[in-house]
Design an enzyme around this catalytic site. Sequence first.
Site, PDB file in Angstrom:
ATOM      1  N   ASP A   1      38.859  25.691  31.259  1.00  0.00           N
ATOM      2  CA  ASP A   1      38.232  26.873  30.638  1.00  0.00           C
ATOM      3  C   ASP A   1      39.281  27.538  29.746  1.00  0.00           C
ATOM      4  O   ASP A   1      39.755  28.625  30.038  1.00  0.00           O
ATOM      5  CB  ASP A   1      37.753  27.824  31.753  1.00  0.00           C
ATOM      6  CG  ASP A   1      37.010  29.038  31.217  1.00  0.00           C
ATOM      7  OD1 ASP A   1      36.777  29.108  29.996  1.00  0.00           O
ATOM      8  OD2 ASP A   1      36.674  29.921  32.029  1.00  0.00           O
TER       9      ASP A   1
ATOM     10  N   CYS B   1      28.956  53.190  22.029  1.00  0.00           N
ATOM     11  CA  CYS B   1      28.760  51.791  21.650  1.00  0.00           C
ATOM     12  C   CYS B   1      27.780  51.184  22.628  1.00  0.00           C
ATOM     13  O   CYS B   1      28.007  51.209  23.843  1.00  0.00           O
ATOM     14  CB  CYS B   1      30.092  51.042  21.687  1.00  0.00           C
ATOM     15  SG  CYS B   1      29.879  49.258  21.527  1.00  0.00           S
TER      16      CYS B   1
ATOM     17  N   CYS C   1      34.709  28.899  25.062  1.00  0.00           N
ATOM     18  CA  CYS C   1      34.226  30.046  24.286  1.00  0.00           C
ATOM     19  C   CYS C   1      34.317  29.751  22.795  1.00  0.00           C
ATOM     20  O   CYS C   1      34.184  30.651  21.970  1.00  0.00           O
ATOM     21  CB  CYS C   1      35.006  31.308  24.647  1.00  0.00           C
ATOM     22  SG  CYS C   1      36.778  31.122  24.450  1.00  0.00           S
TER      23      CYS C   1
ATOM     24  N   CYS D   1      31.028  48.320  11.396  1.00  0.00           N
ATOM     25  CA  CYS D   1      31.859  47.907  12.529  1.00  0.00           C
ATOM     26  C   CYS D   1      31.880  46.380  12.576  1.00  0.00           C
ATOM     27  O   CYS D   1      30.863  45.728  12.334  1.00  0.00           O
ATOM     28  CB  CYS D   1      31.249  48.486  13.803  1.00  0.00           C
ATOM     29  SG  CYS D   1      31.845  47.756  15.321  1.00  0.00           S
TER      30      CYS D   1
ATOM     31  N   TYR E   1      43.532  26.632  33.432  1.00  0.00           N
ATOM     32  CA  TYR E   1      43.231  27.921  32.774  1.00  0.00           C
ATOM     33  C   TYR E   1      42.393  28.778  33.740  1.00  0.00           C
ATOM     34  O   TYR E   1      41.300  29.221  33.411  1.00  0.00           O
ATOM     35  CB  TYR E   1      42.477  27.725  31.457  1.00  0.00           C
ATOM     36  CG  TYR E   1      43.050  26.655  30.554  1.00  0.00           C
ATOM     37  CD1 TYR E   1      43.994  26.979  29.587  1.00  0.00           C
ATOM     38  CD2 TYR E   1      42.641  25.317  30.687  1.00  0.00           C
ATOM     39  CE1 TYR E   1      44.523  25.984  28.762  1.00  0.00           C
ATOM     40  CE2 TYR E   1      43.168  24.329  29.870  1.00  0.00           C
ATOM     41  CZ  TYR E   1      44.103  24.669  28.905  1.00  0.00           C
ATOM     42  OH  TYR E   1      44.608  23.688  28.101  1.00  0.00           O
TER      43      TYR E   1
ATOM     44  N   CYS F   1      29.248  43.662  16.097  1.00  0.00           N
ATOM     45  CA  CYS F   1      27.971  43.011  16.421  1.00  0.00           C
ATOM     46  C   CYS F   1      27.357  42.313  15.212  1.00  0.00           C
ATOM     47  O   CYS F   1      26.516  42.868  14.534  1.00  0.00           O
ATOM     48  CB  CYS F   1      26.996  44.046  16.967  1.00  0.00           C
ATOM     49  SG  CYS F   1      27.525  44.731  18.524  1.00  0.00           S
TER      50      CYS F   1
HETATM   51  N1  SAH Z   1      38.546  30.520  34.158  1.00  0.00           N
HETATM   52  C1  SAH Z   1      38.953  31.900  34.067  1.00  0.00           C
HETATM   53  C2  SAH Z   1      39.794  32.219  32.834  1.00  0.00           C
HETATM   54  C3  SAH Z   1      39.307  31.713  31.531  1.00  0.00           C
HETATM   55  S1  SAH Z   1      40.033  32.446  30.105  1.00  0.00           S
HETATM   56  C4  SAH Z   1      37.749  32.816  34.123  1.00  0.00           C
HETATM   57  O1  SAH Z   1      36.612  32.374  33.970  1.00  0.00           O
HETATM   58  O2  SAH Z   1      37.932  34.022  34.349  1.00  0.00           O
HETATM   59  C5  SAH Z   1      41.355  31.409  29.716  1.00  0.00           C
HETATM   60  C6  SAH Z   1      42.570  31.615  30.603  1.00  0.00           C
HETATM   61  O3  SAH Z   1      43.566  30.701  30.160  1.00  0.00           O
HETATM   62  C7  SAH Z   1      43.209  32.998  30.528  1.00  0.00           C
HETATM   63  O4  SAH Z   1      43.381  33.485  31.828  1.00  0.00           O
HETATM   64  C8  SAH Z   1      44.553  32.748  29.842  1.00  0.00           C
HETATM   65  O5  SAH Z   1      45.566  33.609  30.299  1.00  0.00           O
HETATM   66  C9  SAH Z   1      44.835  31.320  30.240  1.00  0.00           C
HETATM   67  N2  SAH Z   1      45.707  30.532  29.355  1.00  0.00           N
HETATM   68  C10 SAH Z   1      45.892  30.667  28.021  1.00  0.00           C
HETATM   69  N3  SAH Z   1      46.683  29.687  27.557  1.00  0.00           N
HETATM   70  C11 SAH Z   1      47.006  28.903  28.629  1.00  0.00           C
HETATM   71  C12 SAH Z   1      47.776  27.710  28.779  1.00  0.00           C
HETATM   72  N4  SAH Z   1      48.367  27.161  27.730  1.00  0.00           N
HETATM   73  N5  SAH Z   1      47.890  27.174  30.007  1.00  0.00           N
HETATM   74  C13 SAH Z   1      47.267  27.749  31.068  1.00  0.00           C
HETATM   75  N6  SAH Z   1      46.525  28.872  30.987  1.00  0.00           N
HETATM   76  C14 SAH Z   1      46.385  29.444  29.779  1.00  0.00           C
END
Ligand code: SAH
Length: 455
Positions: free
Chosen positions: A384, A160, A411, A78, A315, A81
């Site tokens: 983020d 899983c 991430c 898989c 984001y 992991c």
């Molecule tokens: N801070 C939030 C989401 C983080 S994930 C949390 O912790 O839950 C990243 C996010 O960015 C997602 O919701 C995705 O839809 C958004 N995203 C992706 N590309 C983007 C862009 N170009 N402009 C704004 N948001 C975006």
Amino acid sequence: MIQAGEKAVITIDAIATGGDGVGRLNGMVVFVPHTCRGERVEIEVFKVKSGCAYGNITKIIEPSPYRRADFCASLGACGGCDLAHMEYAEQLFVKRQIVADTLTRIGGFTNIAVNETLPAPRSERYRNKMVFPLGQDENGKSSGGFFATKSHKLIPLTDCRQGDRAASLWLAATLDYINETHTTLYDENSRRGAARRLFVRLAEGTKEAMVVLTANAKKIKQPELFVEKILAVPTDYTVKSIILNVYTEPNNLLLGTKNKVLYGTETIEDILGGLRFSISPHSFYQINAPQTENLYNTALSLAGLTGQETVLDLYCGIGTISLFAARKAAKVLGVEIVPQAIQNAKENAARNGITNAEFILGSAEEIAPRLAKEGNTPDVVFVDPPRKGCEEAALSAILQMNPKKIVYVSCNPATLARDAKFLCQRGYSLQEATPADMFPNTSHVEAVVLLQRDN
Ligand code: SAH
């Protein structure tokens, strides 16, 4: 010259981004998956490219003390992991090392305090979202599970250990339904067949669950039977939402665009940090809920909010960081590209009685320059972004807004290092970095850093 097919014995010195062990053969770097630091392994080289070689273990000569056995019978097959063969403490060590090395290699940062990796409260059965591809196994039997490493070959699974047992039970119920109704299974090559994936989302704080069947069809046979089978599964969760997601597009995203509610509501609710969050299937939601609270609390403490600040959360998803921040700031503005997520964010502010948070739908790279042009000067900016990091237009707009602090939640250490370097060449300093283990047993690394404006 090393060639594919060659066998050799090497020692693994370190673990690289992506989880492969790294050793050397005749001076050349060799990447070997599923190995541990200090391990002596016999390998077979399968590829030599751009000055490095890639091999697979054929035999472990001297196992590392960090190796553990029997996490899952599908390990290696898989693609999920890739660190599960390591003791958990070693996984945390490796992740810290990856963050530190990447900040140096890509960002050019030296002497940065990289804190110990925050361990996850649970290192297994932590995932609140499971997505099982559906298809036929080698004997033509309908099955569901995961894709093999770097391929779309289906590895059938009965359970899983990354997800709650409930998810595996709903998978079994779905296969039952598929067999009983002779529902066809989607084939990526011919693009024929109906059932594509089972998507399960759990809200740990409320014990609510959402079960989504994605199908290459506008309708499924006997939808009431699917609902009945899902509801009949005994679990600790209450199924609040059963959805048919119409996914006829040939792409390979998580979900198609259209949802048809078969049972209950289109959203479920979770509680995080004492706040209630409504979540749509298309909205991003962190997959490790208890660790998310730790991650957000770390980000919030780096921001050092006193109640006076204006905050921009780029984001923002369903507004989680925004609402955590709103309790400690004068005003918060969230920006997010997914319409359902922005709708959730607005509802979430209202539901929690938060009146100092607003949300704008759009991309960070379009909205942030507009906010800068309009003369906005937030004190703190949270970003983020997804794995690809921020677009330069978004970073330049942040620079123009000139916040005292930028808290970057990432991430992907590589894009974090790239973006932090961009900001640090233009008036900011990287203060400290904290890896947080959001994804135990996998090589995925989450980290949060503070960038402070130079005066
Ligand atoms: N801070 C939030 C989401 C983080 S994930 C949390 O912790 O839950 C990243 C996010 O960015 C997602 O919701 C995705 O839809 C958004 N995203 C992706 N590309 C983007 C862009 N170009 N402009 C704004 N948001 C975006």
